[in-house]
Design a protein around this motif. Structure first.
Motif, PDB file in Angstrom:
ATOM      1  N   LYS A 141       0.832  -1.219   0.000  1.00 18.12           N
ATOM      2  CA  LYS A 141       0.000   0.000   0.000  1.00 18.12           C
ATOM      3  C   LYS A 141       0.859   1.260   0.000  1.00 18.12           C
ATOM      4  O   LYS A 141       0.541   2.241  -0.667  1.00 18.12           O
ATOM      5  CB  LYS A 141      -0.942   0.009   1.208  1.00 18.12           C
ATOM      6  CG  LYS A 141      -2.110  -0.957   1.063  1.00 18.12           C
ATOM      7  CD  LYS A 141      -3.040  -0.867   2.255  1.00 18.12           C
ATOM      8  CE  LYS A 141      -4.200  -1.843   2.120  1.00 18.12           C
ATOM      9  NZ  LYS A 141      -5.105  -1.800   3.286  1.00 18.12           N
ATOM     10  N   THR A 142       1.945   1.233   0.759  1.00 19.34           N
ATOM     11  CA  THR A 142       2.842   2.395   0.814  1.00 19.34           C
ATOM     12  C   THR A 142       3.579   2.576  -0.511  1.00 19.34           C
ATOM     13  O   THR A 142       3.772   3.702  -0.975  1.00 19.34           O
ATOM     14  CB  THR A 142       3.852   2.244   1.966  1.00 19.34           C
ATOM     15  OG1 THR A 142       3.139   2.008   3.181  1.00 19.34           O
ATOM     16  CG2 THR A 142       4.709   3.484   2.126  1.00 19.34           C
ATOM     17  N   GLU A 144       2.422   1.799  -3.413  1.00 23.50           N
ATOM     18  CA  GLU A 144       1.419   2.360  -4.335  1.00 23.50           C
ATOM     19  C   GLU A 144       1.209   3.854  -4.077  1.00 23.50           C
ATOM     20  O   GLU A 144       1.033   4.631  -5.015  1.00 23.50           O
ATOM     21  CB  GLU A 144       0.098   1.589  -4.212  1.00 23.50           C
ATOM     22  CG  GLU A 144       0.191   0.195  -4.822  1.00 23.50           C
ATOM     23  CD  GLU A 144      -1.072  -0.633  -4.620  1.00 23.50           C
ATOM     24  OE1 GLU A 144      -1.846  -0.329  -3.681  1.00 23.50           O
ATOM     25  OE2 GLU A 144      -1.284  -1.588  -5.401  1.00 23.50           O
ATOM     26  N   LYS A 145       1.250   4.255  -2.810  1.00 23.45           N
ATOM     27  CA  LYS A 145       1.127   5.686  -2.478  1.00 23.45           C
ATOM     28  C   LYS A 145       2.310   6.470  -3.026  1.00 23.45           C
ATOM     29  O   LYS A 145       2.173   7.617  -3.431  1.00 23.45           O
ATOM     30  CB  LYS A 145       1.001   5.877  -0.962  1.00 23.45           C
ATOM     31  CG  LYS A 145      -0.369   5.525  -0.417  1.00 23.45           C
ATOM     32  CD  LYS A 145      -0.437   5.748   1.075  1.00 23.45           C
ATOM     33  CE  LYS A 145      -1.790   5.321   1.623  1.00 23.45           C
ATOM     34  NZ  LYS A 145      -1.865   5.417   3.091  1.00 23.45           N
ATOM     35  N   ASN A 146       3.500   5.837  -2.995  1.00 23.99           N
ATOM     36  CA  ASN A 146       4.690   6.487  -3.554  1.00 23.99           C
ATOM     37  C   ASN A 146       4.522   6.767  -5.039  1.00 23.99           C
ATOM     38  O   ASN A 146       5.008   7.781  -5.539  1.00 23.99           O
ATOM     39  CB  ASN A 146       5.931   5.610  -3.316  1.00 23.99           C
ATOM     40  CG  ASN A 146       6.499   5.791  -1.931  1.00 23.99           C
ATOM     41  OD1 ASN A 146       5.808   6.153  -1.009  1.00 23.99           O
ATOM     42  ND2 ASN A 146       7.770   5.529  -1.772  1.00 23.99           N
ATOM     43  N   GLU A 148       1.598   7.329  -6.548  1.00 24.85           N
ATOM     44  CA  GLU A 148       0.640   8.444  -6.612  1.00 24.85           C
ATOM     45  C   GLU A 148       1.317   9.780  -6.329  1.00 24.85           C
ATOM     46  O   GLU A 148       1.010  10.791  -6.959  1.00 24.85           O
ATOM     47  CB  GLU A 148      -0.499   8.222  -5.600  1.00 24.85           C
ATOM     48  CG  GLU A 148      -1.407   7.051  -5.928  1.00 24.85           C
ATOM     49  CD  GLU A 148      -2.347   6.714  -4.777  1.00 24.85           C
ATOM     50  OE1 GLU A 148      -2.484   7.533  -3.843  1.00 24.85           O
ATOM     51  OE2 GLU A 148      -2.938   5.612  -4.808  1.00 24.85           O
ATOM     52  N   LYS A 149       2.241   9.785  -5.375  1.00 29.97           N
ATOM     53  CA  LYS A 149       2.919  11.022  -4.978  1.00 29.97           C
ATOM     54  C   LYS A 149       4.221  11.260  -5.740  1.00 29.97           C
ATOM     55  O   LYS A 149       4.940  12.207  -5.466  1.00 29.97           O
ATOM     56  CB  LYS A 149       3.193  11.001  -3.470  1.00 29.97           C
ATOM     57  CG  LYS A 149       1.905  10.985  -2.647  1.00 29.97           C
ATOM     58  CD  LYS A 149       2.212  10.931  -1.169  1.00 29.97           C
ATOM     59  CE  LYS A 149       0.917  10.937  -0.360  1.00 29.97           C
ATOM     60  NZ  LYS A 149       1.155  10.874   1.094  1.00 29.97           N
TER      61      LYS A 149
END
Length: 199
Positions: A141-142, A144-146, A148-149
């Protein structure tokens, strides 16, 4: 009772020095922790000392014990032992290890791999191995957030790797993540190729 002025001012100065000293030691301690974490990840030990060599019947699975007990990671374990970085995969946490399979190592030129495993190339091999370690906790999940950001992963060797997604598959540094395992000191992501650092 009247306290002489010079004693009052001396006490004030002493109190200020104590406060400044405490504040400074807190900052130094914070810097030291960061330095210690990086030093542990870069550890290349020439002797069999440290937590990795403590014998016992512990049920706790860390990044190193997971690799040791995996039939698909015998080459990685051999490389870790040749480089002497066992303790780095046990002592430090949280961390994220991108673990190449035996098949991943088989894709490398055989002569190159044999050369890396020689004692004189220990530090070079250690640098390649710590390029597979991020000194932070990165579950899927982290990661995937990376994406996005638009953030890259900071690796223990000081380089950065980009995380991308193609369909349902995640890639780090252009290498596909096959599966992920939650371990006691972070995460292990099994990958299908060896991540080679840029020179």
């Amino acid at each position: 009772m009247n306290i002489p002025f010079f004693l009052k001012s001396s006490a004030s100065i002493f109190l200020m020095l104590c406060l400044l000293g405490c504040n400074s030691s807190e900052k130094t301690e914070s810097i030291d922790k960061t330095t210690d974490a990086k030093a542990n990840l870069n550890e290349v030990s020439s002797s069999n000392k440290g937590q990795a060599f403590i014998e016992g019947d512990s049920d706790v699975v860390n990044a190193l014990s997971l690799a040791i007990n995996s039939p698909d990671h015998t080459t990685l374990v051999k490389a870790v032992q040749a480089a002497g970085v066992e303790n780095a995969l046990v002592n430090v946490g949280p961390l994220t290890v991108f673990a190449p399979t035996n098949a991943a190592f088989d894709k490398l030129d055989k002569a190159t791999l044999e050369d890396l495993l020689r004692p004189e190339n220990k530090s070079k091999l250690a640098n390649i191995l710590i390029h597979h370690v991020a000194p932070s906790n990165y579950p899927i999940k982290t990661l995937e957030k990376n994406i996005e950001k638009n953030r890259k992963l900071y690796m223990a060797d000081g380089q950065y790797l980009e995380v991308t997604k193609q369909g349902q598959d995640l890639y780090v540094g252009g290498v596909k993540i096959i599966t992920s395992v939650d371990v006691s000191n972070g995460w292990v992501h099994i990958i299908e190729d060896v991540l080679l650092p840029k020179n």
